[in-house]
Design an enzyme around this catalytic site. Structure first.
Site, PDB file in Angstrom:
ATOM      1  N   SER A 167      13.133 -50.315  68.528  1.00 47.28           N
ATOM      2  CA  SER A 167      14.276 -49.806  67.787  1.00 47.28           C
ATOM      3  C   SER A 167      13.909 -49.585  66.320  1.00 47.28           C
ATOM      4  O   SER A 167      12.966 -48.856  66.024  1.00 47.28           O
ATOM      5  CB  SER A 167      15.467 -50.755  67.950  1.00 47.28           C
ATOM      6  OG  SER A 167      16.672 -50.105  67.626  1.00 47.28           O
ATOM      7  N   ASP A 221      12.159 -47.664  72.871  1.00 44.49           N
ATOM      8  CA  ASP A 221      13.561 -47.238  72.859  1.00 44.49           C
ATOM      9  C   ASP A 221      14.109 -46.908  71.473  1.00 44.49           C
ATOM     10  O   ASP A 221      15.154 -47.416  71.077  1.00 44.49           O
ATOM     11  CB  ASP A 221      14.445 -48.280  73.539  1.00 44.49           C
ATOM     12  CG  ASP A 221      15.610 -47.614  74.286  1.00 44.49           C
ATOM     13  OD1 ASP A 221      15.345 -46.640  75.005  1.00 44.49           O
ATOM     14  OD2 ASP A 221      16.753 -48.065  74.138  1.00 44.49           O
ATOM     15  N   HIS A 246      19.217 -51.407  75.905  1.00 48.35           N
ATOM     16  CA  HIS A 246      18.421 -51.054  74.738  1.00 48.35           C
ATOM     17  C   HIS A 246      17.297 -52.059  74.493  1.00 48.35           C
ATOM     18  O   HIS A 246      16.198 -51.694  74.077  1.00 48.35           O
ATOM     19  CB  HIS A 246      19.336 -50.972  73.516  1.00 48.35           C
ATOM     20  CG  HIS A 246      18.630 -50.665  72.237  1.00 48.35           C
ATOM     21  ND1 HIS A 246      17.704 -49.642  72.122  1.00 48.35           N
ATOM     22  CD2 HIS A 246      18.719 -51.231  71.013  1.00 48.35           C
ATOM     23  CE1 HIS A 246      17.252 -49.594  70.880  1.00 48.35           C
ATOM     24  NE2 HIS A 246      17.849 -50.548  70.196  1.00 48.35           N
TER      25      HIS A 246
END
Length: 296
Positions: A58, A83, A257
């Site tokens: 992230s 991700d 996520h």
């Protein structure tokens, strides 16, 4: 990872995210955090570090891209991003403050924080949550009479539309809090756990983390691996780049996520395959090569 390939793993906590004390801990700009990565590598390995693969999830993935593309660490030979996609991240920036306001501000205990993270869908692996949530919150004490929000874990009805943004940002105004069944006597000093970092105060840095990150990722002149929770997360630039063979991609459903927490074994296998294929590391003798599809 070390059970799969011969490597050394160095995990650092970015400024403001862990126990490390730094000046200007609230400076979460891409430039500052990228320099932090280079400084940690230099402090650990000296002026001539070994070949390094940067791995980030992230926002951490965005910082890994900036650090690699900015040539702050010349010994980087590979880049793995988990991700984070510019398109989906930029799409949700305008609504993130509302999502952060919908997230619990504090928890009575670590167990409540862990339970909330799993029930809300932020993390889908209880064993991972028991490890990671401990680092995401910190203990604080409020004097009697202070407004200290004690929050019970949220219910099941949680939307997942904005979870691409950041691993701590998973929150929703649709979530319904449940009433704690336990009745505890309140001591004179209220003890609770709050989030270690107040992301709402970092809003001025959000755009800089993600804008242009897809093209930066594609321009990094090292072997690259992108791991995603779903193929729908790809934006236009990455879709074209993937079709042109500019990077390797691994989609690891079903997970949220927090891909590396929800499916840690699959992430480790994908990373090991990437390292072996590019001869960054050798497989452990007890590990069969057939375990790694990228080697075929």
């Amino acid at each position: 990872m070390t059970s799969r390939v011969t490597c050394r793993v160095l995990a650092m906590d970015l400024r403001g995210h862990g126990a490390t004390q730094v000046r200007h801990a609230d400076d979460l700009s891409t430039q500052t955090m990228s320099r932090d990565v280079a400084n940690v590598v230099r402090a650990t390995y000296g002026e001539i570090p070994p070949p390094i693969i940067l791995v980030g999830h992230s926002m951490g993935g965005a910082i890994a891209v900036h650090a690699t593309c900015g040539a702050l660490q010349p010994s980087v030979v590979g880049l793995v991003v988990i991700d984070v996609v510019e398109g989906s991240a930029m799409d949700v920036l305008h609504s993130m403050q509302n999502f952060l306001r919908g997230r619990p501000k504090s928890f009575k205990t670590i167990d409540h924080a862990i339970e909330w993270s799993v029930k809300s869908g932020q993390i889908r692996n209880l064993e991972s949550a028991k490890v990671s949530m401990v680092g995401q919150v910190r203990r604080f004490e409020g004097e009697e009479g202070e407004s200290t929000e004690q929050v019970s874990p949220v219910g099941e009805g949680v939307a997942e539309g904005h979870e691409e943004f950041y691993d701590l940002n998973y929150a929703t105004d649709k979530a319904e809090t449940t009433t704690s069944e336990a009745s505890l006597s309140e001591p004179e000093t209220l003890s609770a756990y709050c989030w270690r970092i107040d992301l709402s105060k970092a809003e001025k840095y959000w755009d800089g983390w993600f804008r242009g990150i897809s093209n930066l990722f594609l321009s990094c002149n090292v072997p690259k691996l992108l791991m995603l929770a779903g193929i729908d997360r790809l934006d236009r630039d990455l879709t074209i780049g993937q079709m042109q063979g500019k990077f390797m991609m691994q989609v690891l459903p079903p997970c949220g996520h927090a891909v590396h927490e929800d499916t840690p074994d699959k992430v480790a296998d994908a990373l090991a395959s990437f390292m072996i294929r590019h001869k960054f590391a050798e497989a452990r003798s007890e590990t069969k090569s057939s375990s790694y599809p990228f080697m075929r």
